[in-house]
Design an enzyme around this catalytic site. Structure first.
Site, short mmCIF file in Angstrom:
data_model
loop_
_atom_site.label_atom_id
_atom_site.label_comp_id
_atom_site.label_asym_id
_atom_site.label_seq_id
_atom_site.Cartn_x
_atom_site.Cartn_y
_atom_site.Cartn_z
N GLU A 159 32.93 -33.44 98.22
CA GLU A 159 34.05 -32.39 97.39
C GLU A 159 34.28 -31.10 97.94
O GLU A 159 33.56 -30.35 98.42
CB GLU A 159 33.27 -32.47 95.95
CG GLU A 159 34.19 -31.54 95.04
CD GLU A 159 33.48 -31.70 93.47
OE1 GLU A 159 34.23 -31.37 92.50
OE2 GLU A 159 32.46 -32.11 93.50
N GLU A 260 36.27 -33.85 83.86
CA GLU A 260 35.44 -32.76 84.00
C GLU A 260 35.88 -31.33 83.70
O GLU A 260 36.29 -30.60 84.53
CB GLU A 260 35.07 -32.80 85.67
CG GLU A 260 33.66 -31.90 85.86
CD GLU A 260 33.38 -31.88 87.48
OE1 GLU A 260 32.46 -32.26 87.64
OE2 GLU A 260 34.42 -31.35 88.24
#
Length: 283
Positions: A159, A260
């Protein structure tokens, strides 16, 4: 009806991140709260702080909290040390032994709850350390992580984070994260390292999200969303998340969509009006 139409492409793919949503509740109460809100899938940052190897009692309690509500774990961070300000541990020499001890524990936990993804945050640059040496260590640890993920039939996610929240984290672009993905796959030959495309982080960094999707769709293994600015639920900022999700789907991405975000009003259960209840359950 407008909301249902706008976010139709998320139907059957939503997974709620229980490390940021329902965080107003104790960890073991969050799966039940997510299930009560209509979700059947959830993901977690590493939920045991800096403990690389939690006790069996801790692991069993978390498993029970998920299984008692019928919630499936879709993805799990490997040891991330987020509670101590570190953005991952794979490139940190002082944490390498702990990271490797965590691998079989995290993989077993993920497998027992049906997770198909392990997320390995790269770790911050260390003042005075050689970046090339950190990258070399990271590749060694990520190779081990990819093999651990492969052993449970999962992908390993890499990520990019945003510069504002993680200035010392070296992966701030989609291209940078994808380059790490490619190095892992070249080292293992497994092909199970994938790019975690977090639209919020990339947006904060000023990336052109449409171009990211068009360029890297074949490398994307997971998607996470929050609106920008604020990192709150869709509709509170300026991102056209519905259009971006449609673009991802058109580009061939059919995997989970991780929610998220931090609820704008602080109460997670009240932050899902943008996603009709019939679209919340995962396939």
């Amino acid at each position: 009806m407008a909301a249902a139409s706008a976010f139709a492409s998320i139907g059957g793919r939503a997974t709620v991140n229980l490390s940021i949503l329902f965080a107003e509740l104790p960890l073991l109460e969050r799966p039940a709260a997510a299930a009560a809100a209509g979700f059947t899938s959830a993901e977690l940052w590493w939920p045991f702080g800096t403990q690389a190897v939690p006790s069996e009692a801790q692991l069993d309690a978390l498993r029970t909290a998920f299984k008692d509500t019928g919630l499936r774990l879709s993805g799990l961070n490997l040891l991330d040390d987020l509670s101590a300000g570190a953005k991952g541990t794979v490139s940190l020499p002082a944490a390498s032994e702990r990271f490797r001890a965590n691998l079989p524990v995290a993989a077993a936990l993920a497998e027992s709850l049906g997770a198909g993804a392990l997320n390995a945050l790269y770790g911050n640059r260390i003042a005075g350390a050689d970046p090339a040496a950190q990258d070399q260590l990271a590749l060694k640890n990520l190779t081990l992580a990819a093999r651990a993920a492969h052993s449970i039939g999962a992908v390993l996610l890499i990520e990019a984070l945003n510069r504002d929240d993680a200035p010392d984290y070296p992966l701030h672009t989609a291209a940078g994260a994808v380059a790490v993905v490619d190095r892992i796959n070249a080292a293992t030959g497994l092909g199970n390292a994938k790019f975690l495309c977090d639209l919020y982080h990339l947006s904060v960094n000023g990336e052109q999200l449409e171009a990211v999707i068009d360029t890297h769709a074949d490398r994307i293994g997971h998607v996470q969303i929050a609106d920008n600015p604020g990192r709150h639920q869709p509709g509170t900022g300026s991102l056209d998340l519905a259009a971006l999700l449609d673009r991802l789907t058109a580009a061939g991405y059919s995997g989970p969509i991780g929610l998220e975000y931090r609820p704008a009003a602080g109460v997670s259960a009240d932050s899902f009006d943008w996603l009709p209840r019939e679209l919340r359950a995962a396939r």
